[in-house]
Design a protein around this motif. Structure first.
Motif, PDB file in Angstrom:
ATOM      1  N   LEU A 150       0.825  -1.206   0.000  1.00 41.96           N
ATOM      2  CA  LEU A 150       0.000   0.000   0.000  1.00 41.96           C
ATOM      3  C   LEU A 150       0.860   1.256   0.000  1.00 41.96           C
ATOM      4  N   ALA A 151       1.932   1.236   0.793  1.00 44.10           N
ATOM      5  CA  ALA A 151       2.800   2.413   0.864  1.00 44.10           C
ATOM      6  C   ALA A 151       3.529   2.660  -0.445  1.00 44.10           C
ATOM      7  N   THR A 152       3.775   1.595  -1.213  1.00 44.63           N
ATOM      8  CA  THR A 152       4.536   1.715  -2.462  1.00 44.63           C
ATOM      9  C   THR A 152       3.639   1.956  -3.670  1.00 44.63           C
ATOM     10  N   ALA A 174      -0.343   5.607   8.220  1.00 48.21           N
ATOM     11  CA  ALA A 174      -0.762   6.552   7.186  1.00 48.21           C
ATOM     12  C   ALA A 174      -1.371   5.826   5.999  1.00 48.21           C
ATOM     13  N   ALA A 175      -0.761   4.709   5.581  1.00 44.76           N
ATOM     14  CA  ALA A 175      -1.284   3.951   4.442  1.00 44.76           C
ATOM     15  C   ALA A 175      -2.657   3.374   4.742  1.00 44.76           C
ATOM     16  N   LEU A 176      -2.856   2.897   5.966  1.00 48.45           N
ATOM     17  CA  LEU A 176      -4.156   2.335   6.331  1.00 48.45           C
ATOM     18  C   LEU A 176      -5.203   3.428   6.483  1.00 48.45           C
ATOM     19  N   ALA A 177      -4.811   4.578   6.984  1.00 45.13           N
ATOM     20  CA  ALA A 177      -5.760   5.667   7.210  1.00 45.13           C
ATOM     21  C   ALA A 177      -6.341   6.200   5.897  1.00 45.13           C
ATOM     22  N   ARG A 178      -5.593   6.072   4.809  1.00 45.17           N
ATOM     23  CA  ARG A 178      -6.106   6.561   3.521  1.00 45.17           C
ATOM     24  C   ARG A 178      -6.618   5.429   2.624  1.00 45.17           C
ATOM     25  N   LEU A 179      -6.724   4.233   3.172  1.00 41.88           N
ATOM     26  CA  LEU A 179      -7.201   3.097   2.384  1.00 41.88           C
ATOM     27  C   LEU A 179      -8.632   3.343   1.910  1.00 41.88           C
ATOM     28  N   ASP A 180      -8.871   3.152   0.621  1.00 40.44           N
ATOM     29  CA  ASP A 180     -10.188   3.448   0.056  1.00 40.44           C
ATOM     30  C   ASP A 180     -10.858   2.222  -0.547  1.00 40.44           C
ATOM     31  N   VAL A 181     -10.468   1.027  -0.094  1.00 33.95           N
ATOM     32  CA  VAL A 181     -11.133  -0.207  -0.503  1.00 33.95           C
ATOM     33  C   VAL A 181     -11.607  -0.929   0.761  1.00 33.95           C
ATOM     34  N   PRO A 182     -12.595  -1.832   0.631  1.00 29.64           N
ATOM     35  CA  PRO A 182     -13.097  -2.549   1.810  1.00 29.64           C
ATOM     36  C   PRO A 182     -12.013  -3.389   2.478  1.00 29.64           C
ATOM     37  N   ALA A 183     -12.094  -3.497   3.788  1.00 34.68           N
ATOM     38  CA  ALA A 183     -11.154  -4.319   4.555  1.00 34.68           C
ATOM     39  C   ALA A 183     -11.917  -5.127   5.596  1.00 34.68           C
TER      40      ALA A 183
END
Length: 286
Positions: free
Chosen positions: A125-127, A216-225
Protein backbone atom coordinates in the motif's frame (compact mmCIF):
# COMPACT_ATOMS: atom_id res chain seq x y z
CA UNK A 1 -14.29 -25.90 19.44
CA UNK A 2 -13.33 -29.13 17.74
CA UNK A 3 -9.83 -29.64 16.43
CA UNK A 4 -9.35 -28.91 12.73
CA UNK A 5 -9.38 -31.82 10.34
CA UNK A 6 -6.17 -33.16 8.86
CA UNK A 7 -4.86 -31.76 5.60
CA UNK A 8 -7.55 -31.94 2.88
CA UNK A 9 -6.95 -35.11 0.83
CA UNK A 10 -8.11 -33.64 -2.48
CA UNK A 11 -6.61 -30.49 -3.93
CA UNK A 12 -7.98 -29.11 -7.22
CA UNK A 13 -5.75 -28.94 -10.26
CA UNK A 14 -3.16 -26.25 -9.73
CA UNK A 15 -1.20 -24.08 -12.07
CA UNK A 16 2.37 -23.36 -11.01
CA UNK A 17 4.66 -20.48 -11.89
CA UNK A 18 8.14 -19.23 -11.12
CA UNK A 19 7.89 -15.46 -10.71
CA UNK A 20 10.88 -13.14 -10.96
CA UNK A 21 10.90 -10.20 -8.59
CA UNK A 22 12.21 -6.73 -9.53
CA UNK A 23 15.40 -7.48 -7.57
CA UNK A 24 15.95 -10.76 -9.40
CA UNK A 25 14.70 -13.41 -6.97
CA UNK A 26 12.64 -16.40 -8.06
CA UNK A 27 9.36 -16.88 -6.22
CA UNK A 28 7.30 -20.09 -6.24
CA UNK A 29 3.60 -19.43 -6.86
CA UNK A 30 0.49 -21.47 -7.60
CA UNK A 31 -3.05 -20.75 -8.84
CA UNK A 32 -6.16 -22.73 -7.91
CA UNK A 33 -9.87 -22.71 -8.64
CA UNK A 34 -11.59 -20.84 -11.45
CA UNK A 35 -9.85 -19.49 -14.53
CA UNK A 36 -11.36 -16.05 -13.89
CA UNK A 37 -12.21 -13.96 -10.81
CA UNK A 38 -13.11 -12.92 -8.25
CA UNK A 39 -9.35 -12.94 -7.68
CA UNK A 40 -7.70 -13.65 -4.32
CA UNK A 41 -4.02 -13.61 -3.34
CA UNK A 42 -3.14 -15.46 -0.13
CA UNK A 43 0.03 -14.36 1.70
CA UNK A 44 1.37 -16.61 4.45
CA UNK A 45 3.08 -15.66 7.70
CA UNK A 46 6.47 -15.90 9.43
CA UNK A 47 8.35 -19.13 8.68
CA UNK A 48 5.41 -20.60 6.73
CA UNK A 49 4.56 -21.20 3.05
CA UNK A 50 1.64 -21.12 0.65
CA UNK A 51 0.74 -24.64 1.77
CA UNK A 52 -0.89 -23.19 4.87
CA UNK A 53 -3.88 -22.13 2.71
CA UNK A 54 -4.81 -25.72 1.73
CA UNK A 55 -8.22 -25.44 3.41
CA UNK A 56 -9.01 -22.44 1.25
CA UNK A 57 -7.66 -23.64 -2.12
CA UNK A 58 -9.53 -26.96 -1.69
CA UNK A 59 -12.80 -25.43 -0.45
CA UNK A 60 -15.98 -25.76 -2.57
CA UNK A 61 -17.07 -22.44 -1.06
CA UNK A 62 -14.19 -20.70 -2.84
CA UNK A 63 -14.13 -22.81 -6.01
CA UNK A 64 -15.65 -19.96 -8.01
CA UNK A 65 -12.68 -17.73 -7.22
CA UNK A 66 -9.28 -17.60 -8.88
CA UNK A 67 -6.89 -18.13 -5.97
CA UNK A 68 -3.14 -17.57 -5.93
CA UNK A 69 -0.68 -18.55 -3.22
CA UNK A 70 3.05 -17.93 -3.14
CA UNK A 71 6.07 -18.54 -0.92
CA UNK A 72 7.55 -15.18 -0.13
CA UNK A 73 11.30 -14.62 -0.23
CA UNK A 74 13.32 -16.85 2.07
CA UNK A 75 10.45 -19.31 2.49
CA UNK A 76 9.14 -22.55 1.01
CA UNK A 77 10.33 -23.22 -2.54
CA UNK A 78 11.35 -19.62 -3.24
CA UNK A 79 14.88 -18.22 -3.30
CA UNK A 80 16.54 -17.79 0.09
CA UNK A 81 19.32 -15.20 -0.25
CA UNK A 82 21.72 -15.01 2.70
CA UNK A 83 22.15 -11.22 2.56
CA UNK A 84 19.96 -9.62 5.29
CA UNK A 85 19.51 -6.59 3.02
CA UNK A 86 17.25 -8.71 0.80
CA UNK A 87 14.62 -8.67 3.56
CA UNK A 88 14.69 -5.08 4.77
CA UNK A 89 13.43 -2.51 2.26
CA UNK A 90 9.62 -2.15 1.94
CA UNK A 91 9.98 -1.77 -1.83
CA UNK A 92 11.37 -5.32 -2.08
CA UNK A 93 8.31 -6.85 -0.45
CA UNK A 94 5.92 -4.62 -2.38
CA UNK A 95 7.61 -5.38 -5.69
CA UNK A 96 7.50 -9.10 -5.00
CA UNK A 97 3.74 -9.06 -4.36
CA UNK A 98 3.15 -6.87 -7.40
CA UNK A 99 5.16 -9.31 -9.54
CA UNK A 100 2.95 -12.20 -8.40
CA UNK A 101 -0.22 -10.25 -9.20
CA UNK A 102 1.10 -9.38 -12.65
CA UNK A 103 2.35 -12.90 -13.39
CA UNK A 104 -1.18 -14.30 -13.08
CA UNK A 105 -2.83 -11.24 -14.72
CA UNK A 106 -5.07 -10.77 -11.68
CA UNK A 107 -7.67 -8.01 -11.75
CA UNK A 108 -8.02 -6.02 -8.55
CA UNK A 109 -7.52 -9.05 -6.29
CA UNK A 110 -8.46 -9.32 -2.64
CA UNK A 111 -5.27 -9.59 -0.60
CA UNK A 112 -5.54 -12.07 2.28
CA UNK A 113 -2.60 -11.67 4.66
CA UNK A 114 -1.83 -13.75 7.74
CA UNK A 115 0.36 -12.51 10.59
CA UNK A 116 3.68 -11.18 9.12
CA UNK A 117 1.87 -10.68 5.82
CA UNK A 118 0.18 -7.63 7.34
CA UNK A 119 3.58 -5.96 6.93
CA UNK A 120 3.81 -7.05 3.30
CA UNK A 121 0.37 -5.63 2.56
CA UNK A 122 1.40 -2.43 4.32
CA UNK A 123 4.55 -2.28 2.18
CA UNK A 124 2.45 -2.76 -0.95
CA UNK A 125 0.00 0.00 0.00
CA UNK A 126 2.80 2.41 0.86
CA UNK A 127 4.54 1.72 -2.46
CA UNK A 128 1.70 1.24 -4.96
CA UNK A 129 -1.43 2.50 -3.21
CA UNK A 130 -4.75 0.66 -3.52
CA UNK A 131 -5.63 1.21 -7.19
CA UNK A 132 -4.56 -2.30 -8.16
CA UNK A 133 -6.50 -4.19 -5.48
CA UNK A 134 -10.16 -4.67 -4.63
CA UNK A 135 -10.00 -5.30 -0.90
CA UNK A 136 -7.97 -6.66 1.99
CA UNK A 137 -8.51 -9.37 4.60
CA UNK A 138 -6.16 -9.01 7.56
CA UNK A 139 -5.88 -12.37 9.38
CA UNK A 140 -4.31 -12.02 12.84
CA UNK A 141 -2.08 -9.61 10.98
CA UNK A 142 0.79 -7.38 12.11
CA UNK A 143 0.82 -3.70 11.10
CA UNK A 144 2.67 -2.17 14.06
CA UNK A 145 5.71 -2.83 16.26
CA UNK A 146 4.03 -1.60 19.44
CA UNK A 147 4.78 -4.24 22.09
CA UNK A 148 1.33 -4.13 23.73
CA UNK A 149 -0.22 -5.30 20.44
CA UNK A 150 1.62 -8.64 20.57
CA UNK A 151 1.12 -11.83 22.55
CA UNK A 152 3.54 -13.90 24.57
CA UNK A 153 5.54 -15.65 21.84
CA UNK A 154 8.15 -13.04 20.96
CA UNK A 155 10.92 -14.81 22.86
CA UNK A 156 10.12 -18.11 21.16
CA UNK A 157 10.31 -16.41 17.78
CA UNK A 158 13.73 -15.00 18.67
CA UNK A 159 14.90 -18.47 19.66
CA UNK A 160 13.67 -19.74 16.28
CA UNK A 161 16.43 -17.58 14.78
CA UNK A 162 19.15 -19.41 16.70
CA UNK A 163 21.91 -21.22 14.76
CA UNK A 164 21.87 -23.81 17.56
CA UNK A 165 19.83 -26.59 15.97
CA UNK A 166 18.47 -28.05 19.21
CA UNK A 167 17.34 -24.65 20.50
CA UNK A 168 15.87 -23.75 17.12
CA UNK A 169 13.83 -26.95 16.81
CA UNK A 170 12.57 -26.79 20.40
CA UNK A 171 11.43 -23.20 19.96
CA UNK A 172 9.80 -23.94 16.63
CA UNK A 173 7.86 -26.90 18.04
CA UNK A 174 6.64 -24.79 20.95
CA UNK A 175 5.73 -21.88 18.68
CA UNK A 176 3.69 -24.06 16.30
CA UNK A 177 1.70 -25.53 19.18
CA UNK A 178 0.95 -22.08 20.59
CA UNK A 179 -0.42 -20.90 17.26
CA UNK A 180 -3.54 -22.97 17.94
CA UNK A 181 -6.09 -22.76 20.73
CA UNK A 182 -6.79 -26.51 20.59
CA UNK A 183 -4.53 -29.46 19.72
CA UNK A 184 -4.25 -30.14 16.00
CA UNK A 185 -3.90 -33.53 14.26
CA UNK A 186 -0.39 -34.94 14.25
CA UNK A 187 -0.22 -34.98 10.44
CA UNK A 188 -0.98 -31.27 10.29
CA UNK A 189 1.50 -30.49 13.07
CA UNK A 190 4.21 -32.40 11.22
CA UNK A 191 3.55 -30.54 7.96
CA UNK A 192 3.60 -27.13 9.63
CA UNK A 193 6.77 -27.99 11.56
CA UNK A 194 8.48 -29.27 8.40
CA UNK A 195 7.60 -26.11 6.49
CA UNK A 196 8.94 -23.99 9.34
CA UNK A 197 12.26 -25.85 9.35
CA UNK A 198 12.78 -25.24 5.61
CA UNK A 199 13.30 -21.56 6.46
CA UNK A 200 16.96 -20.96 7.42
CA UNK A 201 17.62 -19.42 10.83
CA UNK A 202 19.36 -16.41 9.27
CA UNK A 203 16.30 -15.67 7.11
CA UNK A 204 14.07 -15.75 10.16
CA UNK A 205 16.43 -13.37 11.91
CA UNK A 206 16.50 -10.97 8.96
CA UNK A 207 12.72 -10.50 9.21
CA UNK A 208 13.07 -8.86 12.61
CA UNK A 209 13.89 -5.21 13.16
CA UNK A 210 11.93 -3.81 10.23
CA UNK A 211 9.88 -0.69 10.98
CA UNK A 212 6.12 -1.16 10.83
CA UNK A 213 4.89 2.33 10.08
CA UNK A 214 1.69 1.63 8.19
CA UNK A 215 -0.73 3.96 9.97
CA UNK A 216 -0.76 6.55 7.19
CA UNK A 217 -1.28 3.95 4.44
CA UNK A 218 -4.16 2.34 6.33
CA UNK A 219 -5.76 5.67 7.21
CA UNK A 220 -6.11 6.56 3.52
CA UNK A 221 -7.20 3.10 2.38
CA UNK A 222 -10.19 3.45 0.06
CA UNK A 223 -11.13 -0.21 -0.50
CA UNK A 224 -13.10 -2.55 1.81
CA UNK A 225 -11.15 -4.32 4.56
CA UNK A 226 -12.05 -7.25 6.77
CA UNK A 227 -10.11 -7.73 10.02
CA UNK A 228 -10.25 -11.36 11.20
CA UNK A 229 -8.70 -12.33 14.53
CA UNK A 230 -8.85 -15.19 17.03
CA UNK A 231 -9.66 -14.07 20.57
CA UNK A 232 -7.19 -16.60 22.03
CA UNK A 233 -4.27 -15.62 19.79
CA UNK A 234 -1.01 -15.84 21.78
CA UNK A 235 1.18 -14.57 18.94
CA UNK A 236 -0.55 -11.34 17.93
CA UNK A 237 -2.91 -9.86 20.50
CA UNK A 238 -6.53 -9.11 19.54
CA UNK A 239 -5.64 -5.50 20.35
CA UNK A 240 -3.79 -5.46 17.00
CA UNK A 241 -7.05 -6.20 15.18
CA UNK A 242 -8.84 -3.47 17.11
CA UNK A 243 -6.04 -1.09 16.15
CA UNK A 244 -6.38 -1.94 12.44
CA UNK A 245 -10.16 -1.59 12.54
CA UNK A 246 -9.91 1.76 14.29
CA UNK A 247 -7.52 3.43 11.84
CA UNK A 248 -8.80 1.89 8.58
CA UNK A 249 -11.85 3.72 7.16
CA UNK A 250 -13.81 0.83 5.60
CA UNK A 251 -12.71 -1.94 7.98
CA UNK A 252 -15.04 -4.48 9.59
CA UNK A 253 -13.83 -6.39 12.65
CA UNK A 254 -14.64 -10.12 12.80
CA UNK A 255 -13.49 -11.80 16.03
CA UNK A 256 -13.38 -15.61 16.30
CA UNK A 257 -14.18 -16.68 19.85
CA UNK A 258 -12.15 -19.58 21.19
CA UNK A 259 -9.74 -19.51 18.24
CA UNK A 260 -5.99 -18.89 18.25
CA UNK A 261 -3.57 -17.46 15.71
CA UNK A 262 -4.92 -19.31 12.63
CA UNK A 263 -8.70 -18.84 12.16
CA UNK A 264 -8.48 -19.98 8.53
CA UNK A 265 -7.34 -23.38 9.82
CA UNK A 266 -9.11 -23.62 13.18
CA UNK A 267 -12.48 -22.38 11.86
CA UNK A 268 -12.01 -22.98 8.14
CA UNK A 269 -15.69 -23.34 7.17
CA UNK A 270 -16.66 -20.05 8.76
CA UNK A 271 -13.60 -18.30 7.36
CA UNK A 272 -14.16 -19.64 3.83
CA UNK A 273 -17.83 -18.64 3.78
CA UNK A 274 -16.96 -15.15 4.99
CA UNK A 275 -14.12 -14.78 2.48
CA UNK A 276 -16.30 -15.97 -0.41
CA UNK A 277 -18.98 -13.43 0.47
CA UNK A 278 -16.38 -10.67 0.83
CA UNK A 279 -14.77 -11.51 -2.52
CA UNK A 280 -18.17 -11.41 -4.26
CA UNK A 281 -18.96 -8.10 -2.56
CA UNK A 282 -15.67 -6.59 -3.67
CA UNK A 283 -16.09 -7.91 -7.23
CA UNK A 284 -19.54 -6.33 -7.37
CA UNK A 285 -18.00 -2.94 -6.60
CA UNK A 286 -15.36 -3.19 -9.31
Amino acid sequence: MSAPDSIPPEVPARRTARVTTPDGLTIAAEAFGAQTGPDIVFIHGFSQSGLCWARQTASPLLAGCRMVTYDFRGHGASDKPADPACYKAPELWAGELDAVIRAFCLERPVLVGWSYAGRIIGDYLATFGSDGIGGIVFVDAVVSNERHLFGRCNQLMRQMCSPDVAENIAATRAFVRRCFAAPIPQSLFEQILAVNMIVPHHVRGALFGRPAEYGAALARLDVPALVVHGTLDEVVAPAMAAHIAQITPQARLDLYEGVGHAPFIEAADRFNATLAAFAREVAGKA
